[in-house]
Scaffold this motif. Structure first.
Motif, mmCIF file in Angstrom:
data_model
loop_
_atom_site.group_PDB
_atom_site.id
_atom_site.type_symbol
_atom_site.label_atom_id
_atom_site.label_comp_id
_atom_site.label_asym_id
_atom_site.label_seq_id
_atom_site.Cartn_x
_atom_site.Cartn_y
_atom_site.Cartn_z
ATOM 1 N N ARG A 197 38.994 74.638 48.386
ATOM 2 C CA ARG A 197 37.758 75.113 48.952
ATOM 3 C C ARG A 197 36.558 74.412 48.252
ATOM 4 N N PHE A 198 35.637 74.267 49.159
ATOM 5 C CA PHE A 198 34.470 73.449 48.673
ATOM 6 C C PHE A 198 33.249 74.333 49.140
ATOM 7 N N PRO A 199 32.476 74.776 48.214
ATOM 8 C CA PRO A 199 31.204 75.606 48.904
ATOM 9 C C PRO A 199 30.095 74.682 49.444
ATOM 10 N N ILE A 200 29.750 74.917 50.416
ATOM 11 C CA ILE A 200 28.598 74.039 51.303
ATOM 12 C C ILE A 200 27.549 74.776 51.700
ATOM 13 N N ARG A 201 27.481 75.842 51.190
ATOM 14 C CA ARG A 201 26.260 76.717 51.589
ATOM 15 C C ARG A 201 24.759 76.094 51.258
ATOM 16 N N ASN A 202 25.102 75.191 49.884
ATOM 17 C CA ASN A 202 23.832 74.711 49.539
ATOM 18 C C ASN A 202 23.374 73.544 50.299
ATOM 19 N N THR A 203 24.173 73.128 51.461
ATOM 20 C CA THR A 203 23.963 71.905 52.196
ATOM 21 C C THR A 203 22.895 72.324 53.419
ATOM 22 N N LEU A 204 22.686 73.893 53.445
ATOM 23 C CA LEU A 204 21.981 74.508 54.818
ATOM 24 C C LEU A 204 20.621 73.782 54.876
ATOM 25 N N ARG A 205 20.214 73.402 56.006
ATOM 26 C CA ARG A 205 18.930 72.994 56.111
ATOM 27 C C ARG A 205 18.534 73.219 57.697
ATOM 28 N N ASN A 206 17.193 73.513 58.023
ATOM 29 C CA ASN A 206 16.942 73.555 59.349
ATOM 30 C C ASN A 206 16.829 72.420 60.344
ATOM 31 N N THR A 207 17.299 72.558 61.556
ATOM 32 C CA THR A 207 17.487 71.750 62.365
ATOM 33 C C THR A 207 16.803 72.074 63.664
ATOM 34 N N TYR A 208 16.310 70.899 64.545
ATOM 35 C CA TYR A 208 15.915 71.098 65.830
ATOM 36 C C TYR A 208 16.918 70.753 66.744
ATOM 37 N N SER A 209 18.204 70.863 66.401
ATOM 38 C CA SER A 209 19.185 70.656 67.651
ATOM 39 C C SER A 209 19.155 71.904 68.455
ATOM 40 N N SER A 210 19.648 71.533 69.692
ATOM 41 C CA SER A 210 19.808 72.603 70.769
ATOM 42 C C SER A 210 21.079 73.561 70.560
ATOM 43 N N LEU A 211 21.781 73.094 69.378
ATOM 44 C CA LEU A 211 22.937 73.769 69.100
ATOM 45 C C LEU A 211 22.633 74.846 68.215
ATOM 46 N N GLY A 212 21.560 74.793 67.460
ATOM 47 C CA GLY A 212 21.318 75.883 66.478
ATOM 48 C C GLY A 212 20.175 75.401 65.712
ATOM 49 N N THR A 213 19.833 76.743 64.907
ATOM 50 C CA THR A 213 18.573 76.556 64.113
ATOM 51 C C THR A 213 18.715 75.797 62.603
ATOM 52 N N PHE A 214 20.133 76.205 62.207
ATOM 53 C CA PHE A 214 20.365 75.739 60.862
ATOM 54 C C PHE A 214 21.836 74.806 60.993
ATOM 55 N N VAL A 215 22.294 73.958 60.068
ATOM 56 C CA VAL A 215 23.202 73.406 60.088
ATOM 57 C C VAL A 215 23.773 73.073 58.509
ATOM 58 N N ALA A 216 25.083 73.256 58.367
ATOM 59 C CA ALA A 216 25.591 73.064 56.963
ATOM 60 C C ALA A 216 26.520 71.844 57.284
ATOM 61 N N VAL A 217 26.623 70.946 56.578
ATOM 62 C CA VAL A 217 27.674 69.839 56.415
ATOM 63 C C VAL A 217 28.735 69.591 55.439
ATOM 64 N N ALA A 218 29.917 69.368 55.985
ATOM 65 C CA ALA A 218 30.956 68.995 55.111
ATOM 66 C C ALA A 218 31.115 67.405 54.997
ATOM 67 N N ASP A 219 31.040 66.945 53.859
ATOM 68 C CA ASP A 219 30.982 65.472 53.673
ATOM 69 C C ASP A 219 32.594 65.315 53.335
ATOM 70 N N TRP A 220 33.397 64.817 54.301
ATOM 71 C CA TRP A 220 34.892 64.625 54.037
ATOM 72 C C TRP A 220 35.096 63.440 52.772
ATOM 73 N N ASP A 221 34.237 62.334 52.871
ATOM 74 C CA ASP A 221 34.491 61.441 51.992
ATOM 75 C C ASP A 221 34.307 61.949 50.478
ATOM 76 N N GLU A 222 33.392 62.645 50.269
ATOM 77 C CA GLU A 222 32.868 63.210 48.972
ATOM 78 C C GLU A 222 34.104 64.172 48.730
ATOM 79 N N GLN A 223 34.418 65.207 49.591
ATOM 80 C CA GLN A 223 35.487 66.164 48.970
ATOM 81 C C GLN A 223 36.887 65.565 48.793
ATOM 82 N N ARG A 224 37.353 64.586 49.700
ATOM 83 C CA ARG A 224 38.358 63.904 49.185
ATOM 84 C C ARG A 224 38.323 63.270 47.993
ATOM 85 N N GLU A 225 37.310 62.789 47.501
ATOM 86 C CA GLU A 225 37.127 62.122 46.376
ATOM 87 C C GLU A 225 37.408 63.086 45.178
#
Length: 311
Positions: A197-225
């Protein structure tokens, strides 16, 4: 005044030294007084406690079929095991007045007692948890569950490999976001399954995308390392990945990093337990695949449907 005082110091050094010794002696007495007072204040709650009766930690999840809370007794020593005899923990729906006695589990962890129930928890409903001892002393906490999770969009990209999770602005309290990996590790002849399990709530940021107002990102390379650095020379096969998401009710404290913080009371955090310690909130949770979700004709993005935990 400053120049005159400086002149007197230069003219009468012996008097100045005597003044310094007097000030030092008085300062020492003041320091000793406050030290004694502070020591008394530190240990007084352990000697006599009429304010706090129980500690209560956890959350009520409107999306779960079983609810768990941790209850501890205020004891002379944190190493002293809690005694469940005479303790009753109840869960009450304040709208319907339905009340159930929560079950005492057969195990304890970190000197707290675990209580559970299968009582249905509704969305946007207010509940009260009460822990009462044989002497009638009680601690209680009132929490309200949020609405269910709104439609969520997930977009993945191959280079660099990432998964983005979008939230609409209707979500007031994003309580937890985790990137969960289901893997199979092989070391020699030993094969075992393992969940990371990798907590990623700290990656939340505002975005102007039509898909949402906030976005969180899971970096697969970083988590695999991080996984590879923890398993030595074992081979790893990734079975699948999921997002775990939880939104909080009105009692949610945004200073908490995840719902895992609600398992135990942390020094320096607030408490919403009446006549007790700890923190309890209402949440709604869900599990989502880390894949791009599309419409049936695959012409556009679509909200992802929640799933059960893979394992």
């Amino acid at each position: 005044m400053n120049s005159e005082f400086k002149y007197e110091i230069e003219k009468h050094p012996c008097e100045t030294h005597q003044l310094s010794y007097d000030l030092l002696w008085i300062s020492g007495l003041v320091f000793l007084f406050f030290l004694i007072v502070s020591c008394d204040q530190t240990f007084e709650p352990l000697q006599k406690n009429d304010k706090y009766h129980f500690s209560i930690y956890g959350y009520l999840d409107a999306a779960a079929d079983t609810q768990w809370v941790r209850v501890g007794t205020i004891r002379q020593s944190v190493d002293e095991p809690p005694d469940p005899n005479g303790i009753q923990v109840t869960l009450e729906d304040l709208q319907s007045s339905e009340t159930v006695v929560m079950n005492d589990s057969v195990f304890t962890s970190k000197n707290v007692l675990n209580y559970w129930t299968t009582m249905d928890i509704e969305y946007e409903q207010t509940y009260r948890i009460t822990a009462k001892g044989a002497d009638g002393k009680a601690s209680r906490v009132t929490v309200t569950t949020p609405n269910g999770l709104p439609p969520l969009y997930i977009i993945t990209q191959p280079t660099p490999p990432k998964a983005a999770l979008y939230f609409p602005d209707v979500v007031k309290h994003i309580a937890d976001i985790q990137s969960v990996w289901y893997t199979i590790l092989k070391s020699g002849t030993e094969i075992r399954r393992r969940i990371y399990r990798f907590p990623i709530r700290n990656t939340l940021r505002n975005t102007y995308s039509s898909l949402g107002t906030f976005v969180a990102v899971a970096d697969w390379d970083e988590q695999r390392e991080q996984i590879e650095s923890s398993i030595g020379g074992a081979d790893i096969s990734v079975v699948t990945r999921q997002f775990f998401v939880a939104v909080g009710g009105p009692e949610w404290d945004d200073s908490l990093s995840s719902i895992d913080d609600l398992e135990y009371f942390l020094d320096g955090t607030a408490s919403n337990v009446e006549n007790g310690l700890g923190y309890v909130v209402g949440i709604s949770s869900g599990w989502y695949p880390q894949v791009t979700c599309l419409t049936p004709d695959r012409s556009n993005y679509a909200p992802c449907e929640p799933r059960e935990p893979f394992w």
